[in-house]
Scaffold this motif. Structure first.
Motif, PDB file in Angstrom:
ATOM      1  N   ASP A   1      38.683  49.568  39.819  1.00 56.60           N
ATOM      2  CA  ASP A   1      38.304  48.663  40.919  1.00 56.60           C
ATOM      3  C   ASP A   1      37.820  49.463  42.125  1.00 56.60           C
ATOM      4  O   ASP A   1      36.864  49.089  42.806  1.00 56.60           O
ATOM      5  N   TRP A   2      38.504  50.533  42.391  1.00 59.32           N
ATOM      6  CA  TRP A   2      38.161  51.412  43.521  1.00 59.32           C
ATOM      7  C   TRP A   2      36.787  52.044  43.302  1.00 59.32           C
ATOM      8  O   TRP A   2      35.944  52.049  44.202  1.00 59.32           O
ATOM      9  N   LEU A   3      36.518  52.540  42.106  1.00 58.50           N
ATOM     10  CA  LEU A   3      35.198  53.116  41.832  1.00 58.50           C
ATOM     11  C   LEU A   3      34.117  52.039  41.999  1.00 58.50           C
ATOM     12  O   LEU A   3      33.050  52.298  42.560  1.00 58.50           O
ATOM     13  N   GLY A   4      34.415  50.829  41.537  1.00 55.65           N
ATOM     14  CA  GLY A   4      33.472  49.717  41.678  1.00 55.65           C
ATOM     15  C   GLY A   4      33.199  49.413  43.139  1.00 55.65           C
ATOM     16  O   GLY A   4      32.045  49.216  43.548  1.00 55.65           O
ATOM     17  N   TRP A   5      34.261  49.399  43.935  1.00 53.07           N
ATOM     18  CA  TRP A   5      34.116  49.144  45.383  1.00 53.07           C
ATOM     19  C   TRP A   5      33.209  50.203  46.006  1.00 53.07           C
ATOM     20  O   TRP A   5      32.306  49.892  46.806  1.00 53.07           O
ATOM     21  N   LEU A   6      33.441  51.484  45.631  1.00 49.30           N
ATOM     22  CA  LEU A   6      32.637  52.578  46.187  1.00 49.30           C
ATOM     23  C   LEU A   6      31.159  52.391  45.831  1.00 49.30           C
ATOM     24  O   LEU A   6      30.285  52.462  46.695  1.00 49.30           O
ATOM     25  N   GLU A   7      30.884  52.129  44.547  1.00 46.91           N
ATOM     26  CA  GLU A   7      29.484  52.047  44.117  1.00 46.91           C
ATOM     27  C   GLU A   7      28.787  50.843  44.752  1.00 46.91           C
ATOM     28  O   GLU A   7      27.658  50.951  45.209  1.00 46.91           O
ATOM     29  N   ARG A   8      29.496  49.705  44.796  1.00 40.81           N
ATOM     30  CA  ARG A   8      28.924  48.500  45.404  1.00 40.81           C
ATOM     31  C   ARG A   8      28.609  48.722  46.884  1.00 40.81           C
ATOM     32  O   ARG A   8      27.546  48.393  47.364  1.00 40.81           O
ATOM     33  N   ASN A   9      29.575  49.303  47.589  1.00 37.49           N
ATOM     34  CA  ASN A   9      29.402  49.462  49.028  1.00 37.49           C
ATOM     35  C   ASN A   9      28.380  50.529  49.377  1.00 37.49           C
ATOM     36  O   ASN A   9      27.675  50.412  50.376  1.00 37.49           O
ATOM     37  N   ARG A  10      28.276  51.562  48.537  1.00 36.66           N
ATOM     38  CA  ARG A  10      27.229  52.561  48.778  1.00 36.66           C
ATOM     39  C   ARG A  10      25.860  51.923  48.573  1.00 36.66           C
ATOM     40  O   ARG A  10      24.959  52.088  49.398  1.00 36.66           O
ATOM     41  N   ALA A  11      25.730  51.163  47.495  1.00 35.79           N
ATOM     42  CA  ALA A  11      24.451  50.495  47.220  1.00 35.79           C
ATOM     43  C   ALA A  11      24.086  49.566  48.385  1.00 35.79           C
ATOM     44  O   ALA A  11      22.948  49.585  48.863  1.00 35.79           O
ATOM     45  N   MET A  12      25.069  48.797  48.863  1.00 36.67           N
ATOM     46  CA  MET A  12      24.785  47.866  49.972  1.00 36.67           C
ATOM     47  C   MET A  12      24.393  48.626  51.237  1.00 36.67           C
ATOM     48  O   MET A  12      23.476  48.225  51.941  1.00 36.67           O
ATOM     49  N   ALA A  13      25.083  49.719  51.511  1.00 32.73           N
ATOM     50  CA  ALA A  13      24.803  50.481  52.729  1.00 32.73           C
ATOM     51  C   ALA A  13      23.361  50.976  52.722  1.00 32.73           C
ATOM     52  O   ALA A  13      22.684  50.939  53.748  1.00 32.73           O
ATOM     53  N   PHE A  14      22.862  51.412  51.568  1.00 33.72           N
ATOM     54  CA  PHE A  14      21.523  51.979  51.559  1.00 33.72           C
ATOM     55  C   PHE A  14      20.437  50.933  51.344  1.00 33.72           C
ATOM     56  O   PHE A  14      19.303  51.143  51.738  1.00 33.72           O
ATOM     57  N   GLU A  15      20.822  49.767  50.803  1.00 35.91           N
ATOM     58  CA  GLU A  15      19.883  48.643  50.783  1.00 35.91           C
ATOM     59  C   GLU A  15      19.538  48.229  52.213  1.00 35.91           C
ATOM     60  O   GLU A  15      18.392  48.002  52.550  1.00 35.91           O
TER      61      GLU A  15
ATOM     62  N   PHE B   1      27.372  58.395  51.395  1.00 32.24           N
ATOM     63  CA  PHE B   1      28.262  57.302  51.797  1.00 32.24           C
ATOM     64  C   PHE B   1      29.576  57.954  52.239  1.00 32.24           C
ATOM     65  O   PHE B   1      30.280  58.549  51.416  1.00 32.24           O
ATOM     66  N   ALA B   2      29.864  57.883  53.531  1.00 36.10           N
ATOM     67  CA  ALA B   2      31.032  58.596  54.071  1.00 36.10           C
ATOM     68  C   ALA B   2      32.200  57.644  54.299  1.00 36.10           C
ATOM     69  O   ALA B   2      32.036  56.550  54.840  1.00 36.10           O
ATOM     70  N   ILE B   3      33.360  58.074  53.860  1.00 33.81           N
ATOM     71  CA  ILE B   3      34.592  57.296  53.967  1.00 33.81           C
ATOM     72  C   ILE B   3      35.572  58.048  54.863  1.00 33.81           C
ATOM     73  O   ILE B   3      35.809  59.244  54.662  1.00 33.81           O
ATOM     74  N   ASN B   4      36.136  57.343  55.831  1.00 33.41           N
ATOM     75  CA  ASN B   4      37.236  57.895  56.628  1.00 33.41           C
ATOM     76  C   ASN B   4      38.528  57.402  55.979  1.00 33.41           C
ATOM     77  O   ASN B   4      38.867  56.233  56.076  1.00 33.41           O
ATOM     78  N   LEU B   5      39.209  58.302  55.253  1.00 37.14           N
ATOM     79  CA  LEU B   5      40.405  57.923  54.494  1.00 37.14           C
ATOM     80  C   LEU B   5      41.641  58.243  55.326  1.00 37.14           C
ATOM     81  O   LEU B   5      41.929  59.408  55.608  1.00 37.14           O
ATOM     82  N   MET B   6      42.343  57.198  55.727  1.00 39.78           N
ATOM     83  CA  MET B   6      43.482  57.363  56.633  1.00 39.78           C
ATOM     84  C   MET B   6      44.763  56.862  55.973  1.00 39.78           C
ATOM     85  O   MET B   6      44.728  56.256  54.903  1.00 39.78           O
ATOM     86  N   GLY B   7      45.888  57.101  56.625  1.00 42.46           N
ATOM     87  CA  GLY B   7      47.171  56.632  56.106  1.00 42.46           C
ATOM     88  C   GLY B   7      48.301  57.535  56.556  1.00 42.46           C
ATOM     89  O   GLY B   7      48.076  58.625  57.071  1.00 42.46           O
ATOM     90  N   SER B   8      49.532  57.058  56.357  1.00 40.68           N
ATOM     91  CA  SER B   8      50.723  57.828  56.730  1.00 40.68           C
ATOM     92  C   SER B   8      50.756  59.160  55.991  1.00 40.68           C
ATOM     93  O   SER B   8      50.126  59.300  54.946  1.00 40.68           O
ATOM     94  N   PRO B   9      51.551  60.109  56.490  1.00 42.72           N
ATOM     95  CA  PRO B   9      51.776  61.335  55.718  1.00 42.72           C
ATOM     96  C   PRO B   9      52.333  60.970  54.342  1.00 42.72           C
ATOM     97  O   PRO B   9      53.259  60.162  54.233  1.00 42.72           O
ATOM     98  N   GLY B  10      51.733  61.523  53.314  1.00 46.38           N
ATOM     99  CA  GLY B  10      52.268  61.329  51.969  1.00 46.38           C
ATOM    100  C   GLY B  10      51.977  59.983  51.346  1.00 46.38           C
ATOM    101  O   GLY B  10      52.561  59.628  50.315  1.00 46.38           O
ATOM    102  N   SER B  11      51.062  59.210  51.920  1.00 49.33           N
ATOM    103  CA  SER B  11      50.791  57.876  51.373  1.00 49.33           C
ATOM    104  C   SER B  11      49.963  57.929  50.088  1.00 49.33           C
ATOM    105  O   SER B  11      49.768  56.891  49.438  1.00 49.33           O
ATOM    106  N   GLY B  12      49.478  59.123  49.736  1.00 52.81           N
ATOM    107  CA  GLY B  12      48.749  59.264  48.474  1.00 52.81           C
ATOM    108  C   GLY B  12      47.254  59.454  48.620  1.00 52.81           C
ATOM    109  O   GLY B  12      46.505  59.282  47.659  1.00 52.81           O
ATOM    110  N   LYS B  13      46.804  59.876  49.806  1.00 55.59           N
ATOM    111  CA  LYS B  13      45.370  60.040  50.060  1.00 55.59           C
ATOM    112  C   LYS B  13      44.749  61.073  49.122  1.00 55.59           C
ATOM    113  O   LYS B  13      43.732  60.808  48.465  1.00 55.59           O
ATOM    114  N   THR B  14      45.342  62.256  49.063  1.00 53.55           N
ATOM    115  CA  THR B  14      44.768  63.317  48.229  1.00 53.55           C
ATOM    116  C   THR B  14      44.849  62.939  46.756  1.00 53.55           C
ATOM    117  O   THR B  14      43.908  63.174  45.988  1.00 53.55           O
ATOM    118  N   ALA B  15      45.956  62.311  46.367  1.00 51.81           N
ATOM    119  CA  ALA B  15      46.112  61.892  44.962  1.00 51.81           C
ATOM    120  C   ALA B  15      45.028  60.903  44.562  1.00 51.81           C
ATOM    121  O   ALA B  15      44.486  60.971  43.453  1.00 51.81           O
TER     122      ALA B  15
END
Ligand SMILES: Nc1nc2c(ncn2[C@@H]2O[C@H](COP(=O)(O)OP(=O)(O)OP(=O)(O)O)[C@@H](O)[C@H]2O)c(=O)[nH]1
Ligand SMILES: [Mg+2]
Ligand SMILES: [Zn+2]
Ligand SMILES: [Zn+2]
Ligand SMILES: [Zn+2]
Lengths: 234, 122
Positions: free
Chosen positions: A216-230, A42-56
Protein backbone atom coordinates in the motif's frame (compact mmCIF):
# COMPACT_ATOMS: atom_id res chain seq x y z
CA UNK A 1 7.28 59.05 26.58
CA UNK A 2 7.43 55.41 27.38
CA UNK A 3 4.26 53.92 28.83
CA UNK A 4 5.75 50.50 29.46
CA UNK A 5 8.60 51.19 31.83
CA UNK A 6 8.50 54.94 32.47
CA UNK A 7 12.11 55.19 31.41
CA UNK A 8 11.98 58.91 30.68
CA UNK A 9 12.20 61.11 27.69
CA UNK A 10 12.62 58.92 24.66
CA UNK A 11 10.23 58.91 21.76
CA UNK A 12 8.84 55.56 20.83
CA UNK A 13 8.42 55.02 17.13
CA UNK A 14 6.39 52.02 16.01
CA UNK A 15 7.58 50.10 12.98
CA UNK A 16 5.07 47.76 11.36
CA UNK A 17 6.81 44.68 10.01
CA UNK A 18 4.31 41.79 9.65
CA UNK A 19 6.85 39.29 8.44
CA UNK A 20 7.05 35.55 8.87
CA UNK A 21 9.96 34.93 11.21
CA UNK A 22 11.05 31.79 9.34
CA UNK A 23 10.85 33.51 5.94
CA UNK A 24 14.50 32.71 5.22
CA UNK A 25 13.97 29.01 5.83
CA UNK A 26 10.89 29.16 3.63
CA UNK A 27 12.89 30.77 0.80
CA UNK A 28 15.54 28.06 1.03
CA UNK A 29 12.81 25.40 1.11
CA UNK A 30 11.34 26.90 -2.07
CA UNK A 31 14.81 26.67 -3.65
CA UNK A 32 15.08 22.99 -2.65
CA UNK A 33 11.61 22.37 -4.06
CA UNK A 34 12.77 23.82 -7.38
CA UNK A 35 15.75 21.41 -7.43
CA UNK A 36 13.36 18.49 -6.82
CA UNK A 37 10.84 19.53 -9.46
CA UNK A 38 13.50 20.10 -12.13
CA UNK A 39 14.96 16.66 -11.54
CA UNK A 40 11.73 14.72 -11.21
CA UNK A 41 12.49 13.90 -7.59
CA UNK A 42 9.56 13.22 -5.26
CA UNK A 43 10.80 14.30 -1.82
CA UNK A 44 9.31 13.03 1.43
CA UNK A 45 9.87 14.56 4.86
CA UNK A 46 9.65 11.46 7.07
CA UNK A 47 9.01 12.41 10.68
CA UNK A 48 8.07 10.67 13.92
CA UNK A 49 9.10 9.95 17.51
CA UNK A 50 12.50 8.44 18.26
CA UNK A 51 12.33 4.76 17.40
CA UNK A 52 8.94 4.91 15.69
CA UNK A 53 10.32 2.84 12.81
CA UNK A 54 11.33 5.46 10.23
CA UNK A 55 14.56 3.78 9.14
CA UNK A 56 12.95 0.33 9.20
CA UNK A 57 10.22 1.56 6.84
CA UNK A 58 12.85 2.86 4.42
CA UNK A 59 14.78 -0.43 4.57
CA UNK A 60 11.54 -2.28 3.80
CA UNK A 61 10.80 0.17 0.97
CA UNK A 62 14.15 -0.50 -0.68
CA UNK A 63 13.69 -4.27 -0.32
CA UNK A 64 10.16 -4.15 -1.77
CA UNK A 65 11.14 -2.03 -4.78
CA UNK A 66 13.87 -4.63 -5.46
CA UNK A 67 16.10 -2.05 -7.10
CA UNK A 68 13.33 -1.14 -9.54
CA UNK A 69 13.24 2.47 -8.39
CA UNK A 70 16.08 4.88 -7.74
CA UNK A 71 15.97 5.90 -4.10
CA UNK A 72 18.08 8.35 -2.14
CA UNK A 73 17.96 9.42 1.48
CA UNK A 74 19.22 12.05 3.86
CA UNK A 75 19.17 10.84 7.45
CA UNK A 76 19.04 13.43 10.21
CA UNK A 77 20.39 12.38 13.58
CA UNK A 78 21.59 14.28 16.64
CA UNK A 79 24.82 12.36 17.03
CA UNK A 80 25.40 9.34 14.80
CA UNK A 81 25.58 8.22 11.18
CA UNK A 82 23.94 4.87 12.01
CA UNK A 83 20.77 5.43 10.01
CA UNK A 84 22.60 6.57 6.87
CA UNK A 85 24.80 3.47 7.15
CA UNK A 86 21.75 1.22 7.55
CA UNK A 87 20.11 2.82 4.51
CA UNK A 88 23.25 2.50 2.40
CA UNK A 89 23.41 -1.20 3.29
CA UNK A 90 19.76 -1.48 2.22
CA UNK A 91 20.73 -0.13 -1.22
CA UNK A 92 19.63 3.48 -0.80
CA UNK A 93 22.11 6.18 -1.78
CA UNK A 94 22.38 8.01 1.55
CA UNK A 95 24.08 10.74 3.48
CA UNK A 96 23.90 11.57 7.17
CA UNK A 97 23.07 15.01 8.51
CA UNK A 98 24.37 15.22 12.05
CA UNK A 99 22.56 18.09 13.73
CA UNK A 100 24.41 18.18 17.06
CA UNK A 101 22.21 20.28 19.33
CA UNK A 102 19.42 20.95 16.85
CA UNK A 103 16.25 18.95 17.33
CA UNK A 104 15.16 19.18 13.71
CA UNK A 105 16.41 19.54 10.14
CA UNK A 106 16.05 22.85 8.36
CA UNK A 107 16.03 23.73 4.67
CA UNK A 108 19.63 24.99 4.75
CA UNK A 109 21.00 21.73 6.19
CA UNK A 110 19.11 19.78 3.53
CA UNK A 111 20.28 22.10 0.74
CA UNK A 112 23.90 21.72 1.80
CA UNK A 113 23.75 17.91 1.75
CA UNK A 114 21.74 17.84 -1.49
CA UNK A 115 24.73 19.19 -3.33
CA UNK A 116 26.87 16.37 -1.92
CA UNK A 117 24.47 13.64 -2.99
CA UNK A 118 24.54 12.15 -6.49
CA UNK A 119 20.97 12.83 -7.58
CA UNK A 120 21.27 11.51 -11.15
CA UNK A 121 18.16 9.49 -11.96
CA UNK A 122 16.81 9.62 -8.42
CA UNK A 123 12.99 9.32 -8.32
CA UNK A 124 12.34 9.35 -4.58
CA UNK A 125 14.30 11.25 -1.93
CA UNK A 126 13.47 10.35 1.65
CA UNK A 127 14.51 12.90 4.23
CA UNK A 128 14.45 11.07 7.56
CA UNK A 129 14.05 13.83 10.12
CA UNK A 130 15.40 13.79 13.67
CA UNK A 131 13.22 11.59 15.91
CA UNK A 132 10.95 14.19 17.56
CA UNK A 133 7.20 14.83 17.39
CA UNK A 134 7.36 18.62 17.77
CA UNK A 135 10.20 20.56 16.20
CA UNK A 136 10.53 18.98 12.72
CA UNK A 137 6.95 20.02 11.86
CA UNK A 138 7.93 23.69 12.14
CA UNK A 139 10.54 23.73 9.35
CA UNK A 140 9.65 23.33 5.69
CA UNK A 141 12.42 21.46 3.86
CA UNK A 142 11.02 21.72 0.33
CA UNK A 143 9.40 18.27 0.45
CA UNK A 144 6.38 17.32 -1.65
CA UNK A 145 4.72 15.46 1.22
CA UNK A 146 4.97 15.05 4.97
CA UNK A 147 4.81 11.48 6.22
CA UNK A 148 4.68 10.62 9.92
CA UNK A 149 5.66 7.21 11.27
CA UNK A 150 3.60 6.52 14.40
CA UNK A 151 4.17 3.18 16.08
CA UNK A 152 1.38 1.36 17.89
CA UNK A 153 3.61 1.19 20.98
CA UNK A 154 3.28 4.97 21.45
CA UNK A 155 -0.32 4.80 22.70
CA UNK A 156 -3.58 5.91 21.13
CA UNK A 157 -3.56 9.59 22.07
CA UNK A 158 -0.28 10.83 20.52
CA UNK A 159 -2.12 12.65 17.70
CA UNK A 160 -4.08 14.64 20.29
CA UNK A 161 -0.98 15.45 22.33
CA UNK A 162 1.10 16.54 19.31
CA UNK A 163 -1.55 18.19 17.08
CA UNK A 164 0.89 20.34 15.10
CA UNK A 165 2.75 17.35 13.69
CA UNK A 166 -0.42 15.51 12.70
CA UNK A 167 -2.19 18.61 11.33
CA UNK A 168 0.66 18.87 8.81
CA UNK A 169 0.87 15.17 7.93
CA UNK A 170 -0.23 14.09 4.46
CA UNK A 171 0.05 10.43 5.47
CA UNK A 172 0.54 8.51 8.70
CA UNK A 173 2.30 5.16 8.60
CA UNK A 174 0.99 3.27 11.61
CA UNK A 175 4.00 1.05 12.25
CA UNK A 176 4.81 -2.12 14.23
CA UNK A 177 1.23 -3.39 14.01
CA UNK A 178 2.61 -6.92 14.46
CA UNK A 179 2.94 -5.91 18.13
CA UNK A 180 -0.75 -5.07 18.57
CA UNK A 181 -1.70 -8.42 20.14
CA UNK A 182 0.82 -7.86 22.96
CA UNK A 183 -0.28 -4.31 23.70
CA UNK A 184 -4.03 -4.54 24.19
CA UNK A 185 -4.37 -1.32 22.21
CA UNK A 186 -7.27 -0.83 19.81
CA UNK A 187 -6.75 0.19 16.21
CA UNK A 188 -10.08 2.04 16.23
CA UNK A 189 -8.95 4.21 19.13
CA UNK A 190 -5.80 5.23 17.23
CA UNK A 191 -7.76 5.96 14.03
CA UNK A 192 -10.28 7.96 16.05
CA UNK A 193 -7.64 10.26 17.51
CA UNK A 194 -5.99 10.65 14.08
CA UNK A 195 -9.31 11.87 12.63
CA UNK A 196 -9.42 14.54 15.35
CA UNK A 197 -5.93 15.80 14.48
CA UNK A 198 -5.78 15.39 10.67
CA UNK A 199 -8.29 17.00 8.30
CA UNK A 200 -7.64 14.18 5.81
CA UNK A 201 -6.70 11.17 7.94
CA UNK A 202 -4.76 9.08 5.41
CA UNK A 203 -3.35 6.10 7.28
CA UNK A 204 -1.49 2.99 6.16
CA UNK A 205 -1.28 0.22 8.73
CA UNK A 206 2.13 -1.33 8.36
CA UNK A 207 4.64 -3.80 9.74
CA UNK A 208 8.17 -4.35 8.59
CA UNK A 209 8.01 -7.81 10.21
CA UNK A 210 6.03 -9.76 7.65
CA UNK A 211 5.54 -6.76 5.38
CA UNK A 212 1.86 -5.98 5.99
CA UNK A 213 0.97 -2.66 4.34
CA UNK A 214 4.26 -2.24 2.49
CA UNK A 215 2.56 -2.69 -0.90
CA UNK A 216 0.00 0.00 0.00
CA UNK A 217 2.85 2.33 0.88
CA UNK A 218 4.64 1.70 -2.43
CA UNK A 219 1.33 2.34 -4.22
CA UNK A 220 0.87 5.61 -2.33
CA UNK A 221 4.41 6.70 -3.31
CA UNK A 222 3.96 5.89 -7.00
CA UNK A 223 0.50 7.48 -7.20
CA UNK A 224 1.58 10.65 -5.45
CA UNK A 225 4.77 11.01 -7.46
CA UNK A 226 2.80 10.64 -10.68
CA UNK A 227 0.26 13.24 -9.49
CA UNK A 228 2.98 15.67 -8.41
CA UNK A 229 4.60 15.64 -11.84
CA UNK A 230 1.33 15.67 -13.76
CA UNK A 231 0.54 18.96 -12.03
CA UNK A 232 3.88 20.37 -13.14
CA UNK A 233 3.39 19.31 -16.77
CA UNK A 234 -0.16 20.77 -16.87
CA UNK B 1 14.29 23.28 21.71
CA UNK B 2 13.97 24.94 18.31
CA UNK B 3 12.78 28.04 20.21
CA UNK B 4 16.45 29.14 20.25
CA UNK B 5 16.68 28.96 16.48
CA UNK B 6 13.39 30.85 16.20
CA UNK B 7 14.79 33.60 18.45
CA UNK B 8 17.88 33.72 16.25
CA UNK B 9 15.68 34.21 13.17
CA UNK B 10 13.60 36.77 15.07
CA UNK B 11 16.66 38.85 16.00
CA UNK B 12 17.85 38.67 12.37
CA UNK B 13 14.42 39.84 11.18
CA UNK B 14 14.45 42.74 13.65
CA UNK B 15 17.93 43.77 12.51
CA UNK B 16 16.85 43.63 8.87
CA UNK B 17 13.71 45.69 9.50
CA UNK B 18 15.60 48.33 11.49
CA UNK B 19 18.33 48.40 8.84
CA UNK B 20 15.76 48.89 6.09
CA UNK B 21 14.17 51.78 8.00
CA UNK B 22 17.58 53.40 8.53
CA UNK B 23 18.36 53.13 4.83
CA UNK B 24 15.00 54.73 4.01
CA UNK B 25 15.34 57.56 6.54
CA UNK B 26 18.98 58.17 5.52
CA UNK B 27 20.26 59.66 8.77
CA UNK B 28 23.57 57.84 9.24
CA UNK B 29 24.78 60.42 11.79
CA UNK B 30 22.26 59.35 14.39
CA UNK B 31 23.24 56.17 16.28
CA UNK B 32 21.19 53.06 15.52
CA UNK B 33 17.99 53.36 17.53
CA UNK B 34 17.43 51.14 20.53
CA UNK B 35 14.78 48.47 20.06
CA UNK B 36 12.32 48.98 22.90
CA UNK B 37 9.81 46.25 22.23
CA UNK B 38 9.22 43.42 19.80
CA UNK B 39 5.69 42.10 19.16
CA UNK B 40 5.22 38.61 17.74
CA UNK B 41 2.18 36.43 17.06
CA UNK B 42 2.50 32.73 17.68
CA UNK B 43 -0.24 30.33 16.63
CA UNK B 44 -1.41 27.63 18.97
CA UNK B 45 -0.57 25.05 16.28
CA UNK B 46 2.72 26.64 15.22
CA UNK B 47 4.74 24.14 17.25
CA UNK B 48 6.30 26.85 19.40
CA UNK B 49 6.25 26.82 23.20
CA UNK B 50 5.71 30.46 24.22
CA UNK B 51 7.32 30.09 27.66
CA UNK B 52 10.41 28.55 26.07
CA UNK B 53 10.42 31.27 23.44
CA UNK B 54 10.36 33.96 26.15
CA UNK B 55 13.22 32.26 28.04
CA UNK B 56 15.22 31.81 24.85
CA UNK B 57 14.74 35.50 24.06
CA UNK B 58 15.97 36.54 27.54
CA UNK B 59 19.14 34.50 27.08
CA UNK B 60 19.83 35.16 23.44
CA UNK B 61 19.11 38.92 23.18
CA UNK B 62 22.32 39.90 25.04
CA UNK B 63 24.76 41.56 22.68
CA UNK B 64 22.21 41.79 19.86
CA UNK B 65 20.07 44.63 18.57
CA UNK B 66 17.34 43.33 20.92
CA UNK B 67 19.52 43.65 24.04
CA UNK B 68 17.13 46.15 25.68
CA UNK B 69 13.94 44.97 24.06
CA UNK B 70 10.90 43.48 25.76
CA UNK B 71 9.17 40.65 23.94
CA UNK B 72 5.39 40.68 23.67
CA UNK B 73 3.86 37.40 22.55
CA UNK B 74 0.34 37.32 21.18
CA UNK B 75 -0.95 33.75 21.24
CA UNK B 76 -3.35 33.06 18.36
CA UNK B 77 -5.96 30.35 18.96
CA UNK B 78 -6.33 27.60 16.38
CA UNK B 79 -9.33 28.13 14.11
CA UNK B 80 -10.47 25.24 11.95
CA UNK B 81 -13.22 25.98 9.48
CA UNK B 82 -15.07 24.47 6.56
CA UNK B 83 -13.56 25.68 3.25
CA UNK B 84 -17.05 25.68 1.68
CA UNK B 85 -19.56 27.06 4.23
CA UNK B 86 -16.96 28.62 6.57
CA UNK B 87 -18.61 27.13 9.65
CA UNK B 88 -16.15 26.84 12.54
CA UNK B 89 -15.26 23.24 13.32
CA UNK B 90 -15.03 22.39 16.99
CA UNK B 91 -11.56 21.42 18.19
CA UNK B 92 -11.30 17.97 19.60
CA UNK B 93 -14.00 16.74 17.23
CA UNK B 94 -13.49 15.21 13.79
CA UNK B 95 -11.84 17.74 11.48
CA UNK B 96 -14.55 17.57 8.83
CA UNK B 97 -17.60 19.76 8.22
CA UNK B 98 -20.74 17.96 9.46
CA UNK B 99 -22.89 19.68 6.79
CA UNK B 100 -20.63 19.65 3.69
CA UNK B 101 -18.39 16.69 4.59
CA UNK B 102 -15.35 18.78 3.52
CA UNK B 103 -12.03 18.36 5.37
CA UNK B 104 -11.44 21.32 7.70
CA UNK B 105 -9.05 24.08 6.76
CA UNK B 106 -6.80 25.76 9.34
CA UNK B 107 -7.80 29.43 9.02
CA UNK B 108 -5.61 30.66 11.90
CA UNK B 109 -3.24 29.24 14.47
CA UNK B 110 -0.07 28.23 12.62
CA UNK B 111 1.55 31.66 12.32
CA UNK B 112 5.03 32.62 13.56
CA UNK B 113 5.06 36.32 12.72
CA UNK B 114 7.03 39.42 13.67
CA UNK B 115 4.23 41.97 13.83
CA UNK B 116 5.86 45.21 14.92
CA UNK B 117 8.85 46.79 16.55
CA UNK B 118 8.97 49.83 18.80
CA UNK B 119 12.10 51.94 18.52
CA UNK B 120 13.43 54.48 21.01
CA UNK B 121 14.35 57.60 19.12
CA UNK B 122 15.83 60.44 21.16
N1 LIG C 1 8.19 -5.59 15.89
C1 LIG C 1 8.53 -4.61 15.06
N2 LIG C 1 9.62 -3.87 15.34
C2 LIG C 1 9.95 -2.87 14.51
C3 LIG C 1 9.18 -2.58 13.36
N3 LIG C 1 9.75 -1.51 12.73
C4 LIG C 1 10.83 -1.16 13.46
N4 LIG C 1 10.96 -2.00 14.53
C5 LIG C 1 12.01 -1.92 15.55
O1 LIG C 1 11.91 -0.69 16.24
C6 LIG C 1 13.20 -0.19 16.58
C7 LIG C 1 13.38 1.22 16.05
O2 LIG C 1 13.30 1.21 14.64
P1 LIG C 1 14.04 2.28 13.74
O3 LIG C 1 13.69 1.97 12.31
O4 LIG C 1 15.46 2.39 14.08
O5 LIG C 1 13.28 3.58 14.22
P2 LIG C 1 13.58 5.12 13.84
O6 LIG C 1 12.28 5.83 13.88
O7 LIG C 1 14.34 5.19 12.57
O8 LIG C 1 14.48 5.57 15.06
P3 LIG C 1 15.34 6.94 15.21
O9 LIG C 1 15.87 7.29 13.85
O10 LIG C 1 16.41 6.57 16.17
O11 LIG C 1 14.40 7.97 15.75
C8 LIG C 1 14.20 -1.16 15.97
O12 LIG C 1 14.64 -2.02 16.97
C9 LIG C 1 13.39 -1.88 14.91
O13 LIG C 1 13.85 -3.18 14.68
C10 LIG C 1 8.03 -3.38 13.09
O14 LIG C 1 7.29 -3.20 12.11
N5 LIG C 1 7.76 -4.37 13.98
MG1 LIG D 1 16.09 6.20 12.19
ZN1 LIG E 1 20.86 24.86 -4.78
ZN1 LIG F 1 12.83 21.99 19.14
ZN1 LIG G 1 -19.32 23.19 5.50
Amino acid sequence: MCQDCGCGDVNLVPLDVQQRILARNEDTAAHNRKHFLERGIFAINLMGSPGSGKTAVLEATAAAFEGGRKLAALAGDLATENDANRLTRAGIRSRAITTGEACHLDAELVHHELHHLDLAGVEYLFIENVGNLVCPAVYDLGQAKNVVALSVTEGEDKPLKYPTMFAKADLVLLTKVDLMPYLGISLDAILDSLARAMPVPNVIVLSTRGGLGVDDWLGWLERNRAMAFEEVMA
Amino acid sequence: MHEYSIVQSLVDSVAAAVGAREAAVRTPVVPTPVVHRVDVSIGELAGVDCALLATAFEVFRAGTICEHAALRIDRIAALWECPRCHAAIVRGGFLRCPSCNEPAHLAAGDEIVLQRIELEVS
